[in-house]
Design a protein around this motif. Structure first.
Motif, PDB file in Angstrom:
ATOM      1  N   LEU A  23       5.839  15.111   4.708  1.00  0.00           N
ATOM      2  CA  LEU A  23       6.829  14.672   5.699  1.00  0.00           C
ATOM      3  C   LEU A  23       6.161  13.974   6.883  1.00  0.00           C
ATOM      4  CD1 LEU A  23       9.838  14.624   6.293  1.00  0.00           C
ATOM      5  CD2 LEU A  23       9.661  16.891   7.298  1.00  0.00           C
ATOM      6  N   TYR A  26       5.449  10.493   5.872  1.00  0.00           N
ATOM      7  CA  TYR A  26       6.696   9.722   5.868  1.00  0.00           C
ATOM      8  C   TYR A  26       7.077   9.306   7.299  1.00  0.00           C
ATOM      9  CZ  TYR A  26      11.634   8.628   5.218  1.00  0.00           C
ATOM     10  OH  TYR A  26      12.853   8.001   5.223  1.00  0.00           O
ATOM     11  N   ARG A  29       4.942   6.486   8.566  1.00  0.00           N
ATOM     12  CA  ARG A  29       5.320   5.183   7.997  1.00  0.00           C
ATOM     13  C   ARG A  29       6.616   4.669   8.619  1.00  0.00           C
ATOM     14  NH1 ARG A  29       3.286   7.608   3.484  1.00  0.00           N
ATOM     15  NH2 ARG A  29       5.300   8.300   2.706  1.00  0.00           N
ATOM     16  N   VAL A  30       7.564   5.568   8.818  1.00  0.00           N
ATOM     17  CA  VAL A  30       8.852   5.145   9.404  1.00  0.00           C
ATOM     18  C   VAL A  30       8.633   4.550  10.792  1.00  0.00           C
ATOM     19  CG1 VAL A  30      10.997   6.038  10.422  1.00  0.00           C
ATOM     20  CG2 VAL A  30      10.330   6.728   8.117  1.00  0.00           C
ATOM     21  N   THR A  36       9.182   2.354   3.162  1.00  0.00           N
ATOM     22  CA  THR A  36       9.389   3.696   2.613  1.00  0.00           C
ATOM     23  C   THR A  36      10.351   3.588   1.434  1.00  0.00           C
ATOM     24  OG1 THR A  36      11.308   4.162   3.980  1.00  0.00           O
ATOM     25  CG2 THR A  36       9.170   4.731   4.918  1.00  0.00           C
ATOM     26  N   TYR A 180      16.384   6.913   9.066  1.00  0.00           N
ATOM     27  CA  TYR A 180      15.416   7.174   7.998  1.00  0.00           C
ATOM     28  C   TYR A 180      15.001   8.643   7.915  1.00  0.00           C
ATOM     29  CZ  TYR A 180      14.722   2.143   7.507  1.00  0.00           C
ATOM     30  OH  TYR A 180      14.907   0.803   7.270  1.00  0.00           O
ATOM     31  N   CYS A 273       1.925  13.701  11.634  1.00  0.00           N
ATOM     32  CA  CYS A 273       2.226  12.316  12.014  1.00  0.00           C
ATOM     33  C   CYS A 273       1.296  11.880  13.151  1.00  0.00           C
ATOM     34  CB  CYS A 273       3.693  12.222  12.435  1.00  0.00           C
ATOM     35  SG  CYS A 273       4.198  10.636  13.067  1.00  0.00           S
TER      36      CYS A 273
END
Lengths: 575, 38
Positions: A23, A26, A29-30, A36, A180, A273
């Protein structure tokens, strides 16, 4: 205590640990605008939203513009939610014909949900129409957490960028977080909850005839959709007054486990993140390590304390001992379907994470357990915390830690490749002082004025704990309540709104200022004199700073409430 | 009348937060002297 209880806690920690890395990747990247798996589906919607709102996604903002946009957005959100609550009786989706919310309560509620606190001085099912719940409360739950994550990401960009005058675009970060991250998880989790028995309907409350012939009204509504964002956002405001203790919000032990995971998972993933965005995942793991140790200490103390039961009742209630047919321990205010472990885990996660949802009544926990719940909130929601605010709260402590480390050896402190100069330290201190000032200052006022004392449900140290809990919860943007205190009065509605406002926005502003200041710096390379911030030494250094700063700030306040009450309970005095 | 007062409170609070942001910007922009970095 039971093996099953500890196993439940271990499974929870394992699930969150396993989800953190994927997560976190993810999220990185978002917010970097990278491709994605959801992009083919959501990119057209994102582009359309920018076009409708007139947002230029490539136009980035300085920290001051970013902060100004965020404040304007939330000012409009507060006014809109206030208006909705005041006008609900004239709006559709009000099958119960509920009257308008009173002005002071409407203001408190609007500030509460805009600040991602979700303090509720009302019973949702008897105060808010479906329109208020769906278009007001749920919408603000999404937007406030998306804004919190946006601030955290902007803060991370401060570390990750070199010689940059900008830290991102607030509208873009807000939109990406909502589209997202939040919406997809909410859709999946809401369907899971519906399958598990949580209602999702616009039908009015059901009227049923009981076995003895009486009529009973059973409240229901669009619960599942609000439930997920309530948990995941760090918001915690339930559809029903008793929140996740209500069987329509949290029907089974399985949903209970899923709900605790939802409370913690986004905040935990943001540490990863952070690590990815600053180029070292180990930095993120170090932060998560500190959070995990603090969380473990909390639940590791809470579960045995509650399982041991109330010492003043031991002689009277042999049922406090766990057996095959009974959970044992202090079951007052707890649901049989969750037992002690499920209640202790949920309470610890909820107060540590700044979510504020409850599946048991915190007022009924033993005094020392109540003290642990208070302490979780008092460390400034850094034990994972609400998504976004937990991470930037932890990063503030990181700055203080490297500052203290720098003072010890006479070097300018560095963190994640950036120097912490006097300007950053000043902003950090400003941000860290707001919450204790609001908590202790307003709690002190409430303890001595008549309108403050009028709301008390209990006397002595327990009553004081109720007041302290309310302001701690509000200023830490937690939102959970200690029950006992009747906070639906103009005095509490207004002062708690002030605490929530200060605890949110007066922290975010200096955080963004630090982000802007750091982004303008070059990235310095690590040298032999750099304090490593991704190892065990730093983890324990940071842990010590959090505990000592929290202890120095709040220990006297805790001593007057939960600690003195605990000593009295051992002597048989109950409140 | 009460509604106006409440909305005024919202405006005042967010106005103060914006002023606080300006104060932070001023503090950041102010020369603070060079840090004694090694």
């Amino acid at each position: 205590m039971t093996t099953a209880g500890w196993l439940q806690i271990a499974i929870f920690i394992g699930i969150v640990g396993l989800l953190t890395r994927p997560l976190g990747g993810y999220l990185a990247r978002v917010y970097a605008g990278e491709r994605t798996f959801l992009q083919p589906l959501l990119r057209p919607i994102e582009t359309a939203l920018y076009r409708i709102a007139g947002v230029k996604p490539d136009l980035e903002q300085s920290w001051y513009q970013y902060a100004g946009t965020l404040l304007l957005f939330h000012a409009l959100g507060t006014a809109a939610l206030y208006g909705l609550l005041r006008l609900q009786s004239w709006l559709p989706l009000n099958p119960q014909d509920l009257p308008p919310v009173s002005p002071d309560l409407a203001l408190n509620t609007a500030v509460s949900f805009v600040t991602n606190t979700s303090w509720q001085s009302y019973s949702g099912e008897t105060t808010l129409s479906y329109a208020s719940q769906m278009a007001g409360i749920t919408v603000q739950s999404f937007l406030s957490v998306a804004a919190g994550i946006a601030v955290a990401v902007a803060f991370i960009r401060g570390f990750a960028r070199r010689r940059s005058a900008t830290i991102g675009n607030f509208w873009v970060d807000l939109t990406r977080g909502t589209l997202y991250v939040l919406l997809p998880i909410c859709v999946v989790a809401a369907l899971f909850l519906v399958a598990a028995g949580v209602p999702q309907t616009l039908a009015p409350p059901a009227e049923v005839t009981t076995l003895d012939g009486n009529t009973q009204v059973i409240a229901r509504g669009p619960v599942a959709t609000q439930e997920v964002i309530k948990l995941m956002s760090g918001d915690g405001g339930g559809f029903f007054n008793v929140n996740s203790a209500h069987p329509f919000e949290n029907p089974t032990p399985l949903t209970n486990l899923a709900e605790v995971v939802l409370i913690m998972v986004l905040g935990a993933a943001l540490t990863n993140c952070f690590g990815r965005m600053v180029g070292s995942e180990r930095q993120g793991w170090a932060l998560l390590g500190v959070m995990a140790i603090l969380f473990g200490l909390g639940v590791g103390a809470l579960y045995p304390l509650e399982a041991a039961g109330n010492p003043a009742l031991t002689a009277l209630q042999p049922g406090q001992t766990a057996g095959a047919q009974r959970p044992g321990g202090n079951m007052e205010g707890k649901e049989m379907r969750f037992g002690i472990a499920g209640s202790a885990l949920f309470a610890n996660a909820s107060t540590a994470s700044s979510d504020g949802a409850v599946n048991s009544m915190h007022d009924s926990f033993l005094p020392l357990s109540g003290g642990i719940l208070l302490a979780n909130m008092m460390v400034d929601e850094v034990i994972v915390g609400a998504p976004g605010s937990g991470l930037f709260g932890m990063l503030l402590f990181c700055i203080v830690t490297v500052f203290l480390g720098g003072l010890m050896i006479g070097r300018t402190p560095e963190y994640a490749g950036k120097k912490m100069r006097s300007s950053e330290i000043k902003m950090t201190i400003l941000a860290l002082l707001v919450v204790p000032a609001a908590t202790l200052g307003l709690a002190a006022v409430a303890c001595v004025v008549e309108p403050g004392l009028a709301g008390l449900g209990n006397a002595g140290p327990h009553g004081y704990s109720e007041i302290l809990y309310a302001y701690t919860s509000a200023a830490a943007t937690n939102g959970s309540a200690f029950a006992g205190l009747n906070a639906n009065s103009p005095f509490y509605n207004l002062t708690l709104a002030l605490a929530m406002f200060a605890g949110r926005f007066l922290v975010i502003v200096p955080v963004l200022a630090i982000a802007g200041s750091l982004a303008a710096q070059p990235i310095i390379s690590r040298s032999a004199g750099t304090l490593p911030t991704d190892g065990a030494l730093y983890v324990f250094f940071l842990l010590g700073v959090i505990v000592i700063v929290g202890g120095l700030t709040y220990l006297p306040a805790l001593a007057l409430g939960p600690i003195v009450e605990s000593l009295q309970v051992t002597n048989g005095m109950l409140y | 009348m009460l509604d106006l007062i409440m909305l005024l409170l919202v405006v005042v609070c967010f106005g103060l937060a914006t002023a606080y942001a300006s104060l932070c910007e001023y503090l950041l922009a102010r020369p603070t002297g060079e840090d004694g970095s090694l």
